[in-house]
Design a protein around this motif. Structure first.
Motif, PDB file in Angstrom:
ATOM      1  N   ARG A 214       0.835  -1.210   0.000  1.00 18.71           N
ATOM      2  CA  ARG A 214       0.000   0.000   0.000  1.00 18.71           C
ATOM      3  C   ARG A 214       0.868   1.257   0.000  1.00 18.71           C
ATOM      4  NH1 ARG A 214      -2.857  -1.921   5.165  1.00 18.71           N
ATOM      5  NH2 ARG A 214      -0.931  -3.156   5.168  1.00 18.71           N
ATOM      6  N   ASP A 215       0.790   2.083   1.031  1.00 17.77           N
ATOM      7  CA  ASP A 215       1.555   3.335   1.031  1.00 17.77           C
ATOM      8  C   ASP A 215       2.847   3.236   1.833  1.00 17.77           C
ATOM      9  OD1 ASP A 215       0.263   3.078   3.429  1.00 17.77           O
ATOM     10  OD2 ASP A 215      -0.572   5.096   3.489  1.00 17.77           O
ATOM     11  N   ARG A 216       3.365   2.010   2.004  1.00 20.50           N
ATOM     12  CA  ARG A 216       4.660   1.800   2.640  1.00 20.50           C
ATOM     13  C   ARG A 216       5.525   0.952   1.708  1.00 20.50           C
ATOM     14  NH1 ARG A 216       2.436   4.870   5.259  1.00 20.50           N
ATOM     15  NH2 ARG A 216       2.024   4.930   7.501  1.00 20.50           N
ATOM     16  N   PHE A 217       6.808   1.227   1.704  1.00 18.63           N
ATOM     17  CA  PHE A 217       7.732   0.393   0.949  1.00 18.63           C
ATOM     18  C   PHE A 217       9.059   0.342   1.700  1.00 18.63           C
ATOM     19  CE2 PHE A 217       7.796   4.708  -0.694  1.00 18.63           C
ATOM     20  CZ  PHE A 217       9.148   5.034  -0.744  1.00 18.63           C
ATOM     21  N   THR A 218       9.671  -0.823   1.702  1.00 25.01           N
ATOM     22  CA  THR A 218      10.960  -1.015   2.358  1.00 25.01           C
ATOM     23  C   THR A 218      11.846  -1.850   1.449  1.00 25.01           C
ATOM     24  OG1 THR A 218       9.927  -2.855   3.578  1.00 25.01           O
ATOM     25  CG2 THR A 218      10.254  -0.789   4.773  1.00 25.01           C
ATOM     26  N   CYS A 219      13.142  -1.670   1.592  1.00 26.07           N
ATOM     27  CA  CYS A 219      14.104  -2.320   0.711  1.00 26.07           C
ATOM     28  C   CYS A 219      15.317  -2.747   1.524  1.00 26.07           C
ATOM     29  CB  CYS A 219      14.504  -1.352  -0.403  1.00 26.07           C
ATOM     30  SG  CYS A 219      15.773  -1.965  -1.507  1.00 26.07           S
ATOM     31  N   ALA A 220      15.875  -3.909   1.173  1.00 28.49           N
ATOM     32  CA  ALA A 220      16.989  -4.465   1.935  1.00 28.49           C
ATOM     33  C   ALA A 220      18.289  -3.693   1.765  1.00 28.49           C
ATOM     34  CB  ALA A 220      17.212  -5.927   1.544  1.00 28.49           C
ATOM     35  N   GLY A 221      18.370  -2.802   0.799  1.00 27.76           N
ATOM     36  CA  GLY A 221      19.582  -2.014   0.620  1.00 27.76           C
ATOM     37  C   GLY A 221      20.541  -2.656  -0.359  1.00 27.76           C
ATOM     38  N   GLY A 222      21.789  -2.163  -0.349  1.00 30.44           N
ATOM     39  CA  GLY A 222      22.738  -2.642  -1.350  1.00 30.44           C
ATOM     40  C   GLY A 222      22.200  -2.374  -2.740  1.00 30.44           C
ATOM     41  N   VAL A 223      22.365  -3.331  -3.632  1.00 26.45           N
ATOM     42  CA  VAL A 223      21.862  -3.155  -5.000  1.00 26.45           C
ATOM     43  C   VAL A 223      20.401  -3.569  -5.128  1.00 26.45           C
ATOM     44  CG1 VAL A 223      24.128  -3.374  -6.054  1.00 26.45           C
ATOM     45  CG2 VAL A 223      22.729  -5.417  -5.729  1.00 26.45           C
ATOM     46  N   ALA A 224      19.766  -3.980  -4.025  1.00 27.58           N
ATOM     47  CA  ALA A 224      18.340  -4.315  -4.079  1.00 27.58           C
ATOM     48  C   ALA A 224      17.503  -3.099  -4.459  1.00 27.58           C
ATOM     49  CB  ALA A 224      17.872  -4.882  -2.745  1.00 27.58           C
ATOM     50  N   GLY A 225      18.007  -1.897  -4.136  1.00 30.94           N
ATOM     51  CA  GLY A 225      17.296  -0.684  -4.521  1.00 30.94           C
ATOM     52  C   GLY A 225      17.150  -0.566  -6.027  1.00 30.94           C
ATOM     53  N   LEU A 226      18.128  -1.060  -6.754  1.00 29.89           N
ATOM     54  CA  LEU A 226      18.065  -1.054  -8.217  1.00 29.89           C
ATOM     55  C   LEU A 226      16.904  -1.913  -8.697  1.00 29.89           C
ATOM     56  CD1 LEU A 226      19.267  -0.388 -10.993  1.00 29.89           C
ATOM     57  CD2 LEU A 226      20.920  -2.222 -10.625  1.00 29.89           C
ATOM     58  N   ASP A 227      16.751  -3.099  -8.108  1.00 31.63           N
ATOM     59  CA  ASP A 227      15.646  -3.974  -8.509  1.00 31.63           C
ATOM     60  C   ASP A 227      14.299  -3.371  -8.128  1.00 31.63           C
ATOM     61  OD1 ASP A 227      17.115  -6.515  -9.440  1.00 31.63           O
ATOM     62  OD2 ASP A 227      18.035  -6.093  -7.511  1.00 31.63           O
ATOM     63  N   MET A 228      14.236  -2.750  -6.959  1.00 35.40           N
ATOM     64  CA  MET A 228      12.988  -2.109  -6.551  1.00 35.40           C
ATOM     65  C   MET A 228      12.614  -0.995  -7.522  1.00 35.40           C
ATOM     66  SD  MET A 228      12.005  -0.310  -2.878  1.00 35.40           S
ATOM     67  CE  MET A 228      13.090   1.111  -3.097  1.00 35.40           C
ATOM     68  N   MET A 229      13.599  -0.210  -7.950  1.00 35.62           N
ATOM     69  CA  MET A 229      13.317   0.870  -8.876  1.00 35.62           C
ATOM     70  C   MET A 229      12.965   0.336 -10.265  1.00 35.62           C
ATOM     71  SD  MET A 229      13.299   3.458  -7.045  1.00 35.62           S
ATOM     72  CE  MET A 229      12.901   4.486  -8.460  1.00 35.62           C
ATOM     73  N   MET A 230      13.554  -0.797 -10.662  1.00 33.69           N
ATOM     74  CA  MET A 230      13.165  -1.397 -11.940  1.00 33.69           C
ATOM     75  C   MET A 230      11.689  -1.771 -11.933  1.00 33.69           C
ATOM     76  SD  MET A 230      15.798  -1.297 -13.876  1.00 33.69           S
ATOM     77  CE  MET A 230      16.173   0.199 -12.980  1.00 33.69           C
ATOM     78  N   ARG A 231      11.213  -2.250 -10.791  1.00 36.03           N
ATOM     79  CA  ARG A 231       9.800  -2.579 -10.665  1.00 36.03           C
ATOM     80  C   ARG A 231       8.941  -1.328 -10.842  1.00 36.03           C
ATOM     81  NH1 ARG A 231       5.910  -1.713  -7.189  1.00 36.03           N
ATOM     82  NH2 ARG A 231       4.362  -3.305  -6.645  1.00 36.03           N
ATOM     83  N   GLU A 232       9.356  -0.228 -10.226  1.00 37.91           N
ATOM     84  CA  GLU A 232       8.565   1.000 -10.326  1.00 37.91           C
ATOM     85  C   GLU A 232       8.623   1.588 -11.730  1.00 37.91           C
ATOM     86  OE1 GLU A 232       6.107   4.173  -8.716  1.00 37.91           O
ATOM     87  OE2 GLU A 232       6.423   2.015  -8.420  1.00 37.91           O
ATOM     88  N   ILE A 233       9.791   1.523 -12.362  1.00 38.01           N
ATOM     89  CA  ILE A 233       9.911   2.020 -13.743  1.00 38.01           C
ATOM     90  C   ILE A 233       9.044   1.184 -14.671  1.00 38.01           C
ATOM     91  CG2 ILE A 233      11.515   2.269 -15.688  1.00 38.01           C
ATOM     92  CD1 ILE A 233      13.684   2.946 -13.530  1.00 38.01           C
ATOM     93  N   THR A 234       9.015  -0.131 -14.455  1.00 38.10           N
ATOM     94  CA  THR A 234       8.145  -1.007 -15.250  1.00 38.10           C
ATOM     95  C   THR A 234       6.693  -0.595 -15.082  1.00 38.10           C
ATOM     96  OG1 THR A 234       9.676  -2.865 -15.066  1.00 38.10           O
ATOM     97  CG2 THR A 234       7.390  -3.391 -15.589  1.00 38.10           C
ATOM     98  N   ARG A 235       6.293  -0.342 -13.842  1.00 42.01           N
ATOM     99  CA  ARG A 235       4.902   0.030 -13.582  1.00 42.01           C
ATOM    100  C   ARG A 235       4.542   1.354 -14.236  1.00 42.01           C
ATOM    101  NH1 ARG A 235       1.686   2.986 -10.582  1.00 42.01           N
ATOM    102  NH2 ARG A 235       3.432   4.149  -9.695  1.00 42.01           N
ATOM    103  N   VAL A 236       5.472   2.308 -14.192  1.00 45.82           N
ATOM    104  CA  VAL A 236       5.191   3.654 -14.691  1.00 45.82           C
ATOM    105  C   VAL A 236       5.322   3.745 -16.209  1.00 45.82           C
ATOM    106  CG1 VAL A 236       6.050   6.045 -14.689  1.00 45.82           C
ATOM    107  CG2 VAL A 236       5.840   4.783 -12.540  1.00 45.82           C
TER     108      VAL A 236
END
Length: 350
Positions: free
Chosen positions: A166-188
């Motif tokens: 929902r309106d919260r998101f958390t990420c394990a850090g390191g290069v995992a942020g790259l994968d999280m952002m790929m998901r958001e770029i895919t969605r957008v």
């Protein structure tokens, strides 16, 4: 499973960019920060559109020092922000020591006003202390996972690369942020743009949020014997209630003697020594990242005797649990000494 349609970043204007405030906690992880910012920059560049905007926030508007010693300029102070659309807490080492009531109050206020609030690396500590993760799935860097779960037992903590709930998101850090952002770029903007951004990073595979944070045991230990891998896996899954050597041997289909030979041949140690080191490393994390009483740390690491725990810890690391905790700057809640006269383990325990 996570929904691919869940919106991580909120847009105040349906046709405008997502605007993200990056709140910098002292000692934040530069790699985690960069792995969030750089995909947004590349997505804007490759698409020819402004899909994302970002700015940095500090508590007082002053620069913040990252864990690598570099200083990051803040664009604005926390108290100058009104009704942000998205806020991401960026932290790193020692986030478990970050206790700042004004920061927690501002985060709660922004959340009440409708902001999407998230965190990368160890930032889940900050959100948890602000009371913003109750009822939400969350994750944190694997090194802090056990201590975080012990510190906040009522939270739904998962060993994921990232979680969007929902309106919260958390990420394990390191290069995992790259994968999280790929998901958001895919969605957008779709999978083609996400793939192009990933290729710019020479990131050959976009991982899902529920991918493992850590390397498989085979890669971590550079061993491939399936029964040895299974034995170590059983040890890692049973640190709080320690298994005996016979129990481990039974679970992997070996005799106790065969198990001993495997550990000697491939790891040059005994199962008992390996298991003890694994549990003591867990204890060290709990001592330096939580305020759990030392006796509770002992029990959470598979020891039924505080005196035995203290002796094993001192033998392994050269100092007592209390000294370890003092060195980490943790204030002990009510534990007065290491000298307990409890029964030690039976001879059959690992």
């Amino acid at each position: 499973m996570q929904s691919n349609d869940a919106m991580m970043f909120k847009r105040q204007d349906a046709n405008g960019p997502a605007r993200i405030g990056l709140f910098l906690v002292p000692n934040f992880s530069m790699i985690a920060f960069t792995c969030v910012v750089e995909p947004m920059r590349l997505a804007n560049w490759l698409s020819g559109e402004t899909l994302f905007e970002w700015y940095t926030i500090s508590r007082d508007g002053q620069p913040v020092i990252a864990s690598n010693g570099l200083s990051m300029t803040a664009d604005t102070a926390m108290h100058d922000i009104t009704r942000p659309a998205n806020v991401m807490v960026c932290s790193g080492i020692d986030a478990h020591l970050y206790h700042d009531a004004p920061t927690f109050a501002w985060l709660r206020r922004w959340a009440r006003e409708g902001a999407h609030v998230g965190a990368i690396c160890t930032g889940a500590h900050v959100l948890a202390r602000a009371g913003l993760l109750g009822g939400y799935r969350c994750t944190i860097h694997w090194h802090s996972l056990d201590s975080f779960a012990e510190e906040f037992p009522d939270l739904d903590v998962r060993a994921e690369l990232f979680e969007v709930d929902r309106d919260r998101f958390t990420c394990a850090g390191g290069v995992a942020g790259l994968d999280m952002m790929m998901r958001e770029i895919t969605r957008v903007a779709g999978p083609e743009l996400a793939a192009s951004v990933s290729e710019q990073f020479m990131h050959e595979r976009i991982r899902e949020g529920d991918d493992d944070q850590r390397l498989p045991l085979q890669a971590r230990l550079r061993i491939s014997h399936p029964k040895l891998i299974k034995a170590i896996s059983e040890m890692e899954k049973n640190t709080e209630e320690a298994l005996s050597r016979d129990e481990i041997a039974d679970r992997v289909g070996l005799s106790r003697r065969q198990l001993e030979r495997l550990f000697r041949r491939y790891l040059n140690t005994s199962p008992a020594r390996y298991y003890l080191k694994l549990r003591l490393n867990r204890a060290r994390t709990l001592l330096t990242q939580t305020t759990m009483p030392v006796t509770e740390v002992a029990f959470a690491s598979g020891f039924t005797s505080a005196s035995h725990f203290s002796k094993c810890y001192r033998d392994m690391f050269g100092r007592t649990p209390r000294a370890e905790r003092r060195g980490a700057g943790i204030v002990e809640p009510g534990f007065e000494g290491d000298d307990y006269d409890d029964a030690d383990f039976g001879e059959d325990a690992v």
